[in-house]
Scaffold this motif. Structure first.
Motif, PDB file in Angstrom:
ATOM      1  N   ALA A   1       0.842  -1.193   0.000  1.00  0.00           N
ATOM      2  CA  ALA A   1       0.000   0.000   0.000  1.00  0.00           C
ATOM      3  C   ALA A   1       0.879   1.245   0.000  1.00  0.00           C
ATOM      4  O   ALA A   1       1.825   1.335   0.774  1.00  0.00           O
ATOM      5  N   ILE A   2       0.550   2.181  -0.885  1.00  0.00           N
ATOM      6  CA  ILE A   2       1.290   3.428  -0.997  1.00  0.00           C
ATOM      7  C   ILE A   2       0.309   4.581  -0.895  1.00  0.00           C
ATOM      8  O   ILE A   2      -0.725   4.587  -1.573  1.00  0.00           O
ATOM      9  N   ILE A   3       0.634   5.563  -0.059  1.00  0.00           N
ATOM     10  CA  ILE A   3      -0.181   6.773   0.055  1.00  0.00           C
ATOM     11  C   ILE A   3       0.505   7.872  -0.742  1.00  0.00           C
ATOM     12  O   ILE A   3       1.695   8.130  -0.561  1.00  0.00           O
ATOM     13  N   CYS A   4      -0.244   8.506  -1.618  1.00  0.00           N
ATOM     14  CA  CYS A   4       0.324   9.561  -2.456  1.00  0.00           C
ATOM     15  C   CYS A   4      -0.261  10.915  -2.078  1.00  0.00           C
ATOM     16  O   CYS A   4      -1.343  10.995  -1.501  1.00  0.00           O
ATOM     17  N   SER A   5       0.456  11.971  -2.421  1.00  0.00           N
ATOM     18  CA  SER A   5      -0.023  13.325  -2.110  1.00  0.00           C
ATOM     19  C   SER A   5      -0.835  13.921  -3.256  1.00  0.00           C
ATOM     20  O   SER A   5      -1.672  14.784  -3.034  1.00  0.00           O
ATOM     21  N   ASN A   6      -0.584  13.455  -4.487  1.00  0.00           N
ATOM     22  CA  ASN A   6      -1.321  13.942  -5.650  1.00  0.00           C
ATOM     23  C   ASN A   6      -1.750  12.722  -6.450  1.00  0.00           C
ATOM     24  O   ASN A   6      -0.956  12.134  -7.192  1.00  0.00           O
TER      25      ASN A   6
ATOM     26  N   LYS B   1     -16.012   8.419  -0.786  1.00  0.00           N
ATOM     27  CA  LYS B   1     -16.531   9.748  -0.463  1.00  0.00           C
ATOM     28  C   LYS B   1     -16.345  10.088   1.011  1.00  0.00           C
ATOM     29  O   LYS B   1     -15.963  11.201   1.369  1.00  0.00           O
ATOM     30  N   GLU B   2     -16.620   9.132   1.887  1.00  0.00           N
ATOM     31  CA  GLU B   2     -16.530   9.375   3.331  1.00  0.00           C
ATOM     32  C   GLU B   2     -15.112   9.743   3.774  1.00  0.00           C
ATOM     33  O   GLU B   2     -14.909  10.364   4.804  1.00  0.00           O
ATOM     34  N   ARG B   3     -14.109   9.355   3.002  1.00  0.00           N
ATOM     35  CA  ARG B   3     -12.716   9.660   3.331  1.00  0.00           C
ATOM     36  C   ARG B   3     -12.099  10.694   2.389  1.00  0.00           C
ATOM     37  O   ARG B   3     -10.939  11.042   2.535  1.00  0.00           O
ATOM     38  N   ASN B   4     -12.871  11.097   1.373  1.00  0.00           N
ATOM     39  CA  ASN B   4     -12.349  11.978   0.329  1.00  0.00           C
ATOM     40  C   ASN B   4     -11.042  11.401  -0.209  1.00  0.00           C
ATOM     41  O   ASN B   4     -10.020  12.066  -0.276  1.00  0.00           O
ATOM     42  N   SER B   5     -11.110  10.110  -0.566  1.00  0.00           N
ATOM     43  CA  SER B   5      -9.906   9.360  -0.898  1.00  0.00           C
ATOM     44  C   SER B   5     -10.166   8.416  -2.066  1.00  0.00           C
ATOM     45  O   SER B   5     -11.232   7.807  -2.160  1.00  0.00           O
ATOM     46  N   PHE B   6      -9.159   8.293  -2.932  1.00  0.00           N
ATOM     47  CA  PHE B   6      -9.192   7.284  -3.983  1.00  0.00           C
ATOM     48  C   PHE B   6      -8.411   6.056  -3.522  1.00  0.00           C
ATOM     49  O   PHE B   6      -7.464   6.158  -2.749  1.00  0.00           O
ATOM     50  N   LYS B   7      -8.819   4.895  -4.026  1.00  0.00           N
ATOM     51  CA  LYS B   7      -8.099   3.638  -3.829  1.00  0.00           C
ATOM     52  C   LYS B   7      -7.963   3.003  -5.204  1.00  0.00           C
ATOM     53  O   LYS B   7      -8.958   2.756  -5.876  1.00  0.00           O
ATOM     54  N   LEU B   8      -6.714   2.798  -5.622  1.00  0.00           N
ATOM     55  CA  LEU B   8      -6.431   2.245  -6.938  1.00  0.00           C
ATOM     56  C   LEU B   8      -5.654   0.947  -6.764  1.00  0.00           C
ATOM     57  O   LEU B   8      -4.592   0.930  -6.152  1.00  0.00           O
ATOM     58  N   ASP B   9      -6.203  -0.145  -7.280  1.00  0.00           N
ATOM     59  CA  ASP B   9      -5.533  -1.445  -7.232  1.00  0.00           C
ATOM     60  C   ASP B   9      -4.811  -1.649  -8.552  1.00  0.00           C
ATOM     61  O   ASP B   9      -5.409  -1.547  -9.626  1.00  0.00           O
ATOM     62  N   LEU B  10      -3.504  -1.966  -8.476  1.00  0.00           N
ATOM     63  CA  LEU B  10      -2.662  -2.097  -9.653  1.00  0.00           C
ATOM     64  C   LEU B  10      -2.018  -3.475  -9.724  1.00  0.00           C
ATOM     65  O   LEU B  10      -1.685  -4.065  -8.693  1.00  0.00           O
TER      66      LEU B  10
ATOM     67  N   GLY C   1      -0.323  -9.251 -14.442  1.00  0.00           N
ATOM     68  CA  GLY C   1      -1.502  -9.974 -13.980  1.00  0.00           C
ATOM     69  C   GLY C   1      -1.522 -10.294 -12.502  1.00  0.00           C
ATOM     70  O   GLY C   1      -2.473 -10.889 -12.008  1.00  0.00           O
ATOM     71  N   GLU C   2      -0.491  -9.913 -11.770  1.00  0.00           N
ATOM     72  CA  GLU C   2      -0.443 -10.185 -10.333  1.00  0.00           C
ATOM     73  C   GLU C   2      -0.652  -8.886  -9.557  1.00  0.00           C
ATOM     74  O   GLU C   2       0.047  -7.897  -9.768  1.00  0.00           O
ATOM     75  N   TYR C   3      -1.631  -8.896  -8.667  1.00  0.00           N
ATOM     76  CA  TYR C   3      -1.962  -7.732  -7.843  1.00  0.00           C
ATOM     77  C   TYR C   3      -0.760  -7.357  -6.988  1.00  0.00           C
ATOM     78  O   TYR C   3      -0.229  -8.183  -6.267  1.00  0.00           O
ATOM     79  N   VAL C   4      -0.281  -6.107  -7.084  1.00  0.00           N
ATOM     80  CA  VAL C   4       0.924  -5.740  -6.352  1.00  0.00           C
ATOM     81  C   VAL C   4       0.833  -4.458  -5.534  1.00  0.00           C
ATOM     82  O   VAL C   4       1.438  -4.361  -4.483  1.00  0.00           O
ATOM     83  N   ILE C   5       0.108  -3.442  -6.022  1.00  0.00           N
ATOM     84  CA  ILE C   5       0.108  -2.153  -5.338  1.00  0.00           C
ATOM     85  C   ILE C   5      -1.308  -1.644  -5.136  1.00  0.00           C
ATOM     86  O   ILE C   5      -2.153  -1.726  -6.030  1.00  0.00           O
ATOM     87  N   GLU C   6      -1.538  -1.116  -3.950  1.00  0.00           N
ATOM     88  CA  GLU C   6      -2.747  -0.420  -3.584  1.00  0.00           C
ATOM     89  C   GLU C   6      -2.338   1.045  -3.427  1.00  0.00           C
ATOM     90  O   GLU C   6      -1.547   1.373  -2.541  1.00  0.00           O
ATOM     91  N   LEU C   7      -2.792   1.918  -4.304  1.00  0.00           N
ATOM     92  CA  LEU C   7      -2.434   3.332  -4.262  1.00  0.00           C
ATOM     93  C   LEU C   7      -3.586   4.110  -3.644  1.00  0.00           C
ATOM     94  O   LEU C   7      -4.715   4.030  -4.122  1.00  0.00           O
ATOM     95  N   PHE C   8      -3.295   4.842  -2.575  1.00  0.00           N
ATOM     96  CA  PHE C   8      -4.305   5.626  -1.865  1.00  0.00           C
ATOM     97  C   PHE C   8      -4.003   7.108  -1.969  1.00  0.00           C
ATOM     98  O   PHE C   8      -2.838   7.514  -1.976  1.00  0.00           O
TER      99      PHE C   8
END
Length: 128
Positions: A10-15, A38-47, A51-58
């Motif tokens: 999991a990675i948290i980004c600023s932009n 919406k409740e967190r004003n946050s995106f969650k992107l699964d990458l 073909g193998e799930y590796v990163i969760e970008l928040f």
């Protein structure tokens, strides 16, 4: 307890827009799912990679900056295995990414180098 493998990082980004572009267009990861919470004003992107799930970008509002680079408590860096480090470096440089000089791992004699994501998270390329 028997661990099978790492499920994701999991990675948290600023932009969110900048980081989404970096991880998908520069590194070539594939979007699996994208959700706006919406409740967190946050995106969650699964990458995924190959073909193998590796990163969760928040994205979060005003996350604190990384304190030091690269030696800070917590995740030190993210490493990707590559077959030809020079070829990958050339491709990244064409996309405007600055790369550190290639070094040799003193224990394995393998080539490696580092560059950074948009939030200065160190990313390693390690030639197998």
């Amino acid at each position: 307890m028997i661990l099978k493998r790492i499920h994701h990082i999991a990675i948290i980004c600023s932009n969110y827009k900048v980081s989404k572009k970096f991880y998908t267009e520069v590194l070539g990861l594939t979007i699996i799912n994208e959700h706006y919470r919406k409740e967190r004003n946050s995106f969650k992107l699964d990458l995924s990679l190959n073909g193998e799930y590796v990163i969760e970008l928040f994205s979060f509002t005003n996350p604190p900056k990384r304190l030091t680079r690269p030696e800070s408590t917590g995740l030190r860096h993210l490493a990707f295995e590559v077959d030809n480090i020079e070829k990958v470096i050339l491709n990244l440089r064409k996309k405007g990414i600055e790369i550190e000089p290639v070094r040799i791992d003193e224990f394995t004699n393998k080539k490696f180098t580092f560059f950074s994501d948009p939030d200065d998270l160190p990313i390693e390329l390690y030639e197998i």
